[in-house]
Design an enzyme around this catalytic site. Structure first.
Site, PDB file in Angstrom:
ATOM      1  N   TYR A 182      43.040  19.517  70.398  1.00 62.24           N
ATOM      2  CA  TYR A 182      42.007  19.778  71.397  1.00 62.24           C
ATOM      3  C   TYR A 182      40.644  19.365  70.843  1.00 62.24           C
ATOM      4  O   TYR A 182      40.398  19.443  69.636  1.00 62.24           O
ATOM      5  CB  TYR A 182      41.957  21.254  71.778  1.00 62.24           C
ATOM      6  N   SER A 224      50.540  20.036  78.827  1.00 60.17           N
ATOM      7  CA  SER A 224      50.470  18.576  78.827  1.00 60.17           C
ATOM      8  C   SER A 224      51.167  17.984  80.048  1.00 60.17           C
ATOM      9  O   SER A 224      50.658  17.054  80.674  1.00 60.17           O
ATOM     10  CB  SER A 224      51.097  18.011  77.540  1.00 60.17           C
ATOM     11  N   ASP A 265      55.927  21.656  76.281  1.00 59.97           N
ATOM     12  CA  ASP A 265      54.475  21.735  76.454  1.00 59.97           C
ATOM     13  C   ASP A 265      54.084  21.604  77.925  1.00 59.97           C
ATOM     14  O   ASP A 265      53.833  20.508  78.433  1.00 59.97           O
ATOM     15  CB  ASP A 265      53.817  20.639  75.613  1.00 59.97           C
ATOM     16  N   GLN A 273      56.963  19.093  72.175  1.00 59.83           N
ATOM     17  CA  GLN A 273      56.440  18.330  73.307  1.00 59.83           C
ATOM     18  C   GLN A 273      57.234  18.572  74.588  1.00 59.83           C
ATOM     19  O   GLN A 273      56.664  18.647  75.677  1.00 59.83           O
ATOM     20  CB  GLN A 273      56.440  16.834  72.980  1.00 59.83           C
ATOM     21  N   ARG A 285      51.147  22.508  69.791  1.00 61.06           N
ATOM     22  CA  ARG A 285      51.178  21.069  70.056  1.00 61.06           C
ATOM     23  C   ARG A 285      51.743  20.350  68.832  1.00 61.06           C
ATOM     24  O   ARG A 285      51.009  19.834  67.988  1.00 61.06           O
ATOM     25  CB  ARG A 285      49.788  20.555  70.415  1.00 61.06           C
TER      26      ARG A 285
END
Length: 365
Positions: A213, A118, A115, A112, A107
């Site tokens: 997280y 997400s 990812d 991004q 992350r």
């Protein structure tokens, strides 16, 4: 779905020879001819796809039988659930397959666009509200009519990660009155920026991991959280739980006595039902009623909006491939000096190379 016609076209432009399994896109409305128009070829020989591929792009983890078909040196990219699938990881290692786990994408700002957790969590968060609204016997927004005024529904979201924030935003857009809680006080500002109320609970030292997280709570902290949330849950029309701890069983946050305090007709949506559940009484992949309260434990929530889910996941995969693609050699290059790949490669060259997974296995987990 791992490849859409759009990403197939992009892969072809990179110089890749793209072969799509017959009927891959049918569930999301893409025909084989659309893939052919994008420059890909179509094959009905599933076994050949495994035995001949240099790079396999998948959604779900492979079976042991599928691993046996792969050639040594093949690069396999999919969800792998490496913490809970040791036998599968060992099979990939023994076969000499380079396996990349989409759950393990670091992350970071640069990663991004790759990812998948997400991107899919955004859709899952949206769907929790849709499912809650569908099962609730009243509307979410306030409505003023000649027949009287309907008060807005109260929605309580537990967990303000990617899914939770999307649930908050969606519920607010639909006109609900939203309260949210997360163990990470740092996200309070994000919750409030969406127009929701952040429930303040002093749990002592909490926080988040380097990857963003939430850290696992102690048993004492979980008990404190439950007690503080009890009154809010009792007043809520919809409760949405999104608390998951990667690689571990999720905490139980809504207990039987909390459900008993809710008004009949209320709804609880347990996003973690498939992996153990945040709610006592939730059943994986089922909708059940306990004392008049509907508990939604349906899994694979992004699949309800599969067209968008496929578009986002296929884009995540393409971005990962493009980032490590050698245009001169027309190949995916495995580089352990890369800033992203070492974090998500699980096996390579007959070894378990991922430091986190290796340590987890060696610890006898």
């Amino acid at each position: 779905m791992p490849v859409t016609p759009e990403t197939a076209k992009k892969l072809v432009r990179l110089g890749a020879e793209v072969v799509i399994e017959t009927g891959l896109g049918e569930g999301t409305g893409y025909s084989d001819s659309e893939y052919q128009e994008a420059g890909a070829s179509i094959s009905a020989d599933r076994e050949a796809l495994f035995t001949q591929a240099d790079v396999l792009l998948r959604l779900r983890k492979p079976s042991l039988e599928e691993v046996a078909l792969m050639r040594e040196g093949c690069i396999h990219v999919s969800y792998l659930d490496p913490f809970n699938e040791r036998e599968l990881i060992e099979a990939l290692r023994a076969k000499g397959v380079t396996s990349i786990s989409m759950e393990m994408i670091p992350r970071t700002t640069r990663s991004q666009k790759m990812d998948a957790l997400s991107s899919q969590a955004n859709l899952a968060g949206y769907m929790t509200v849709m499912l809650g609204a569908m099962h609730l016997p009243r509307i979410l927004p306030m409505m003023m009519t000649p027949a009287g005024t309907l008060k807005p529904a109260k929605v309580f979201v537990i967990g303000a990660g990617v899914a939770g924030l999307q649930a908050i935003a969606t519920a607010k857009r639909l006109g609900a009155r939203v309260t949210a809680f997360d163990t990470r006080a740092v996200v309070a500002e994000q919750v409030q920026s969406l127009g929701a109320t952040f429930l303040e609970i002093d749990l002592g030292e909490t926080g988040q991991t380097k990857d963003g997280y939430a850290k696992a709570l102690t048993d004492e902290q979980i008990a404190m959280q439950r007690e503080a949330q009890k009154a809010v849950i009792a007043e809520s029309d919809i409760v949405i739980t999104t608390a998951q701890v990667f690689g571990r069983k999720p905490p139980v946050l809504v207990t039987q006595d909390m459900l008993e305090g809710m008004t009949p007709g209320s709804v609880v949506v347990d996003m973690a039902a498939e992996t153990g559940g945040n709610v006592e009484g939730s059943v994986p992949n089922e909708v059940v009623t306990v004392n008049g309260v509907t508990i939604v434990g349906l899994g694979n929530l992004p699949n309800y909006v599969c067209k968008d889910a496929s578009q986002m996941y296929a884009s995540n995969l393409f971005n990962l491939v493009e980032d490590s693609w050698d245009k001169e050699g027309n190949s995916f290059v495995i580089d352990f000096e890369h800033d992203i790949l070492p974090g998500c490669i699980i096996t390579h060259g007959g070894e378990v190379t991922n430091a986190t997974i290796k340590q987890f296995y060696e610890g006898g987990q």
